[in-house]
Motif scaffolding. Structure first.
Motif, PDB file in Angstrom:
ATOM      1  N   GLN A  86       2.511 -20.371  -1.204  1.00  0.00           N
ATOM      2  CA  GLN A  86       1.182 -20.201  -1.024  1.00  0.00           C
ATOM      3  C   GLN A  86       0.270 -19.157  -1.408  1.00  0.00           C
ATOM      4  O   GLN A  86      -0.543 -18.810  -1.978  1.00  0.00           O
ATOM      5  CB  GLN A  86       1.588 -20.749   0.330  1.00  0.00           C
ATOM      6  CG  GLN A  86       1.612 -22.124   0.742  1.00  0.00           C
ATOM      7  CD  GLN A  86       1.064 -21.992   2.333  1.00  0.00           C
ATOM      8  OE1 GLN A  86      -0.027 -22.317   2.607  1.00  0.00           O
ATOM      9  NE2 GLN A  86       1.852 -23.219   2.962  1.00  0.00           N
ATOM     10  N   LEU A  87       1.444 -17.549  -1.047  1.00  0.00           N
ATOM     11  CA  LEU A  87       1.614 -16.774  -1.619  1.00  0.00           C
ATOM     12  C   LEU A  87       0.750 -16.291  -2.792  1.00  0.00           C
ATOM     13  O   LEU A  87      -0.210 -15.559  -3.135  1.00  0.00           O
ATOM     14  CB  LEU A  87       1.815 -15.801  -1.533  1.00  0.00           C
ATOM     15  CG  LEU A  87       1.895 -15.899   0.982  1.00  0.00           C
ATOM     16  CD1 LEU A  87       2.616 -15.090   1.238  1.00  0.00           C
ATOM     17  CD2 LEU A  87       0.698 -15.178   1.870  1.00  0.00           C
ATOM     18  N   CYS A  88       2.021 -16.758  -3.393  1.00  0.00           N
ATOM     19  CA  CYS A  88       1.978 -17.045  -5.097  1.00  0.00           C
ATOM     20  C   CYS A  88       1.609 -15.614  -5.915  1.00  0.00           C
ATOM     21  O   CYS A  88       0.993 -14.790  -6.709  1.00  0.00           O
ATOM     22  CB  CYS A  88       1.163 -17.813  -5.563  1.00  0.00           C
ATOM     23  SG  CYS A  88       1.286 -17.990  -7.310  1.00  0.00           S
ATOM     24  N   LEU A  89       2.563 -14.406  -5.222  1.00  0.00           N
ATOM     25  CA  LEU A  89       2.076 -13.180  -5.298  1.00  0.00           C
ATOM     26  C   LEU A  89       3.392 -12.901  -6.117  1.00  0.00           C
ATOM     27  O   LEU A  89       4.555 -13.195  -6.282  1.00  0.00           O
ATOM     28  CB  LEU A  89       2.843 -12.056  -4.098  1.00  0.00           C
ATOM     29  CG  LEU A  89       1.538 -12.390  -3.270  1.00  0.00           C
ATOM     30  CD1 LEU A  89       1.708 -11.395  -1.660  1.00  0.00           C
ATOM     31  CD2 LEU A  89       0.325 -12.048  -3.711  1.00  0.00           C
ATOM     32  N   LEU A  90       3.046 -12.194  -7.311  1.00  0.00           N
ATOM     33  CA  LEU A  90       4.011 -11.859  -8.399  1.00  0.00           C
ATOM     34  C   LEU A  90       5.013 -10.592  -7.708  1.00  0.00           C
ATOM     35  O   LEU A  90       6.549 -10.555  -8.423  1.00  0.00           O
ATOM     36  CB  LEU A  90       3.075 -10.506  -9.979  1.00  0.00           C
ATOM     37  CG  LEU A  90       1.968 -10.940 -10.275  1.00  0.00           C
ATOM     38  CD1 LEU A  90       0.821 -10.101 -10.816  1.00  0.00           C
ATOM     39  CD2 LEU A  90       1.776 -12.310 -10.980  1.00  0.00           C
ATOM     40  N   THR A  91       5.269  -9.859  -6.590  1.00  0.00           N
ATOM     41  CA  THR A  91       5.998  -9.084  -6.566  1.00  0.00           C
ATOM     42  C   THR A  91       7.308  -9.541  -5.888  1.00  0.00           C
ATOM     43  O   THR A  91       8.306  -8.925  -5.431  1.00  0.00           O
ATOM     44  CB  THR A  91       5.690  -7.415  -6.676  1.00  0.00           C
ATOM     45  OG1 THR A  91       5.329  -7.670  -4.851  1.00  0.00           O
ATOM     46  CG2 THR A  91       4.915  -6.714  -7.477  1.00  0.00           C
ATOM     47  N   THR A  92       7.238 -10.267  -5.624  1.00  0.00           N
ATOM     48  CA  THR A  92       8.182 -11.406  -4.569  1.00  0.00           C
ATOM     49  C   THR A  92       8.740 -12.153  -5.490  1.00  0.00           C
ATOM     50  O   THR A  92       9.921 -13.277  -5.133  1.00  0.00           O
ATOM     51  CB  THR A  92       7.270 -12.492  -3.593  1.00  0.00           C
ATOM     52  OG1 THR A  92       7.114 -13.395  -4.051  1.00  0.00           O
ATOM     53  CG2 THR A  92       6.147 -12.271  -3.057  1.00  0.00           C
ATOM     54  N   LYS A  93       8.980 -12.171  -6.256  1.00  0.00           N
ATOM     55  CA  LYS A  93       9.562 -12.955  -7.456  1.00  0.00           C
ATOM     56  C   LYS A  93      11.051 -12.906  -7.937  1.00  0.00           C
ATOM     57  O   LYS A  93      11.049 -10.980  -8.127  1.00  0.00           O
ATOM     58  CB  LYS A  93       9.288 -13.165  -8.805  1.00  0.00           C
ATOM     59  CG  LYS A  93       7.564 -14.527  -8.521  1.00  0.00           C
ATOM     60  CD  LYS A  93       7.094 -14.811  -9.540  1.00  0.00           C
ATOM     61  CE  LYS A  93       5.924 -15.308  -9.336  1.00  0.00           C
ATOM     62  NZ  LYS A  93       5.639 -16.860  -9.102  1.00  0.00           N
ATOM     63  N   PRO A  94      12.553 -13.305  -7.954  1.00  0.00           N
ATOM     64  CA  PRO A  94      13.326 -12.624  -8.226  1.00  0.00           C
ATOM     65  C   PRO A  94      13.264 -11.867  -9.329  1.00  0.00           C
ATOM     66  O   PRO A  94      12.562 -13.039 -10.631  1.00  0.00           O
ATOM     67  CB  PRO A  94      14.828 -14.026  -8.129  1.00  0.00           C
ATOM     68  CG  PRO A  94      13.694 -14.901  -8.126  1.00  0.00           C
ATOM     69  CD  PRO A  94      11.914 -14.283  -7.849  1.00  0.00           C
TER      70      PRO A  94
ATOM     71  N   LYS B 203       0.727  -1.258   0.135  1.00  0.00           N
ATOM     72  CA  LYS B 203       0.062  -0.136   0.390  1.00  0.00           C
ATOM     73  C   LYS B 203       0.723   1.163  -0.175  1.00  0.00           C
ATOM     74  O   LYS B 203       0.387   2.669  -0.131  1.00  0.00           O
ATOM     75  CB  LYS B 203      -0.932  -0.139   0.782  1.00  0.00           C
ATOM     76  CG  LYS B 203      -0.292   0.048   2.640  1.00  0.00           C
ATOM     77  CD  LYS B 203      -1.162   0.568   3.733  1.00  0.00           C
ATOM     78  CE  LYS B 203      -1.037   0.470   5.351  1.00  0.00           C
ATOM     79  NZ  LYS B 203      -1.909   0.980   6.145  1.00  0.00           N
ATOM     80  N   ASN B 204       2.058   1.281   0.029  1.00  0.00           N
ATOM     81  CA  ASN B 204       3.469   1.909   0.224  1.00  0.00           C
ATOM     82  C   ASN B 204       3.370   2.062  -1.172  1.00  0.00           C
ATOM     83  O   ASN B 204       4.672   3.353  -1.474  1.00  0.00           O
ATOM     84  CB  ASN B 204       4.055   1.898   0.961  1.00  0.00           C
ATOM     85  CG  ASN B 204       3.348   2.644   2.504  1.00  0.00           C
ATOM     86  OD1 ASN B 204       2.733   3.285   2.743  1.00  0.00           O
ATOM     87  ND2 ASN B 204       3.732   1.431   3.457  1.00  0.00           N
ATOM     88  N   GLY B 205       3.392   1.293  -2.250  1.00  0.00           N
ATOM     89  CA  GLY B 205       4.034   1.484  -3.449  1.00  0.00           C
ATOM     90  C   GLY B 205       4.999   0.350  -3.222  1.00  0.00           C
ATOM     91  O   GLY B 205       6.427   0.950  -4.108  1.00  0.00           O
ATOM     92  N   LYS B 206       5.655  -0.250  -2.850  1.00  0.00           N
ATOM     93  CA  LYS B 206       6.775  -1.283  -2.987  1.00  0.00           C
ATOM     94  C   LYS B 206       6.710  -2.748  -2.741  1.00  0.00           C
ATOM     95  O   LYS B 206       5.222  -2.965  -2.584  1.00  0.00           O
ATOM     96  CB  LYS B 206       7.482  -1.003  -1.375  1.00  0.00           C
ATOM     97  CG  LYS B 206       7.854   0.509  -0.877  1.00  0.00           C
ATOM     98  CD  LYS B 206       8.597   0.871  -2.271  1.00  0.00           C
ATOM     99  CE  LYS B 206       9.562   2.297  -1.734  1.00  0.00           C
ATOM    100  NZ  LYS B 206      10.121   2.857  -2.332  1.00  0.00           N
ATOM    101  N   PRO B 207       7.049  -2.924  -3.595  1.00  0.00           N
ATOM    102  CA  PRO B 207       7.102  -5.047  -3.992  1.00  0.00           C
ATOM    103  C   PRO B 207       6.819  -5.576  -2.733  1.00  0.00           C
ATOM    104  O   PRO B 207       7.718  -5.486  -1.629  1.00  0.00           O
ATOM    105  CB  PRO B 207       8.351  -5.065  -4.581  1.00  0.00           C
ATOM    106  CG  PRO B 207       9.480  -4.165  -4.328  1.00  0.00           C
ATOM    107  CD  PRO B 207       8.538  -3.046  -3.958  1.00  0.00           C
ATOM    108  N   ALA B 208       6.535  -6.583  -2.798  1.00  0.00           N
ATOM    109  CA  ALA B 208       6.147  -7.871  -1.337  1.00  0.00           C
ATOM    110  C   ALA B 208       7.708  -8.439  -1.008  1.00  0.00           C
ATOM    111  O   ALA B 208       7.650  -8.171  -0.149  1.00  0.00           O
ATOM    112  CB  ALA B 208       5.132  -9.097  -2.195  1.00  0.00           C
ATOM    113  N   LYS B 209       8.463  -7.901  -2.105  1.00  0.00           N
ATOM    114  CA  LYS B 209       9.631  -8.500  -1.723  1.00  0.00           C
ATOM    115  C   LYS B 209      10.311  -7.552  -0.174  1.00  0.00           C
ATOM    116  O   LYS B 209      11.665  -8.025   0.465  1.00  0.00           O
ATOM    117  CB  LYS B 209      10.765  -9.094  -2.453  1.00  0.00           C
ATOM    118  CG  LYS B 209      11.087  -7.724  -3.550  1.00  0.00           C
ATOM    119  CD  LYS B 209      11.974  -7.888  -4.422  1.00  0.00           C
ATOM    120  CE  LYS B 209      11.432  -8.495  -5.449  1.00  0.00           C
ATOM    121  NZ  LYS B 209      12.511  -8.731  -6.785  1.00  0.00           N
TER     122      LYS B 209
END
Length: 363
Positions: free
Chosen positions: A193-201, A175-181
């Motif tokens: 399990q989360l399968c989020l896009l912005t956790t990927k290298p 919500k602060n505009g930063k990637p999940a990683k």
């Protein structure tokens, strides 16, 4: 275990051309208009590892089996994809399935090839993609948090608590505009399990013109500054296509030499991809075959054995192990054994890159 990489970017940056070159096929239609790639194309290529061929030669192997690298060519993403613009969430869903993202960025000027934004601005292009991935993740997390909260009211299952805590940490970041990683979640099982896009290298691939392949340009310099710790590779997709058409490794080496480069884009991407995903290789070798196996850094001997077959891990006794350097220096497994270079490693042994291994097991 392999390396599965999704090739993403805006339309007309050279994704499909690169895919064709890397997989040495004409599988992905390359056309000068957006969305010529409608379904993700998947191609597998052998990972070029000289150690494999040297071991096979010493073992007089009948067969050589390299590990494989898989590329998924995903259609161009445009601004608004997270809200369904262009071909929208269809492509975002495809990215969720890959291990790493290969972000191709146009870093060349050519008036004959249109740009979806009518201007060449690599950083703006990167941020367009990143924003769409982030918005898609934010939407996913906002939908999942209330569902998990309801579950936790009825049951305090430890797994649900862990997932909820991770999701909430990620929500605060997104919500602060930063990637999940940036949230720092490192548990692989939770991330899966989360399968989020912005956790990927992510690896950035700068597609330049032929005459800027060695030197780069102002566009590639800007991307290197922007990328931070994410790896950056400079390639010319059209040159990679030419390399792919050559039949022998000798021809490829000669062609690369004539261009003043030591390794192809594929080899660069493979090496950086293994580093990015924390992967390494061990080998099995003998008269029948020499084979490369991909495992995660930190795998123990039983875990490495399990990559061959689950029975090997379940009934693991020990691993006969020779370092690659010792095997080459001795010239054969028999001499390595006679010289005391073969070790019997147990269940706690952490496999090292290049280990040559035979497993003893009983089930």
């Amino acid at each position: 275990m392999g390396f599965n990489c999704g090739i993403v970017g805006l339309p007309n940056v050279g994704k499909s051309t690169l895919f064709n070159a890397l997989t040495a096929t004409a599988q992905a239609q390359s056309a000068n208009y957006p969305f010529c790639t409608i379904e993700p194309n998947v191609g597998k290529v052998a990972v070029n590892d000289e150690r494999l061929y040297k071991l096979a030669k010493l073992s007089h192997s009948e067969k050589i089996v390299p590990t494989q690298l898989e590329f998924v060519d995903i259609a161009g993403i445009v601004k608004g994809a997270s809200k369904g613009e262009g071909l929208g969430n269809q492509f975002l869903a495809n990215i969720r399935e890959v291990d790493a993202i290969l972000h191709v960025v146009r870093c060349f000027d050519n008036d004959d090839i249109i740009h979806v934004s009518s201007k060449i601005d690599p950083i703006s292009d990167i941020e367009t993609i990143n924003t769409e991935l982030l918005l898609a993740d934010l939407d996913s997390v906002e939908k999942r948090l209330p569902t998990l909260e309801k579950k936790l009211k009825n049951s305090k299952e430890q797994d649900n608590i862990k997932i909820y805590d991770a999701l909430y940490q990620i929500y605060e970041v997104l919500k602060n505009g930063k990637p999940a990683k940036i949230a720092g979640i490192t548990d692989r099982s939770i991330l899966k399990q989360l399968c989020l896009l912005t956790t990927k290298p992510v690896m950035f691939v700068c597609n330049v013109s032929e005459n800027e392949m060695l030197t780069g340009n102002s566009y590639t310099n800007a991307i290197k500054s922007y990328a931070g710790n994410d790896p950056v590779v400079i390639i010319c997709a059209s040159i990679e296509e030419e390399i792919a058409q050559l039949e022998s490794n000798e021809e490829k080496a000669e062609f690369l030499k004539s261009l003043g480069i030591s390794e192809s884009g594929l080899d660069q991407i493979t090496k950086l991809g293994y580093q990015l995903l924390g992967l390494q290789t061990y080998f099995t070798t003998g008269a029948t075959e020499t084979r490369a196996w991909t495992i995660l850094n930190g795998f123990t001997a039983p875990q490495a054995a399990g990559v061959i077959h689950t029975d090997f891990e379940r009934g693991f006794i020990c691993a006969e192990t020779i370092s690659y350097a010792d095997f080459i220096a001795c010239g054969s497994e028999a001499i390595a054994k006679q010289s005391g270079k073969m070790r019997l490693e147990g269940k706690d042994y952490v496999v090292r890159d290049g280990d040559v291994m035979h497993f003893r097991f009983n089930v």
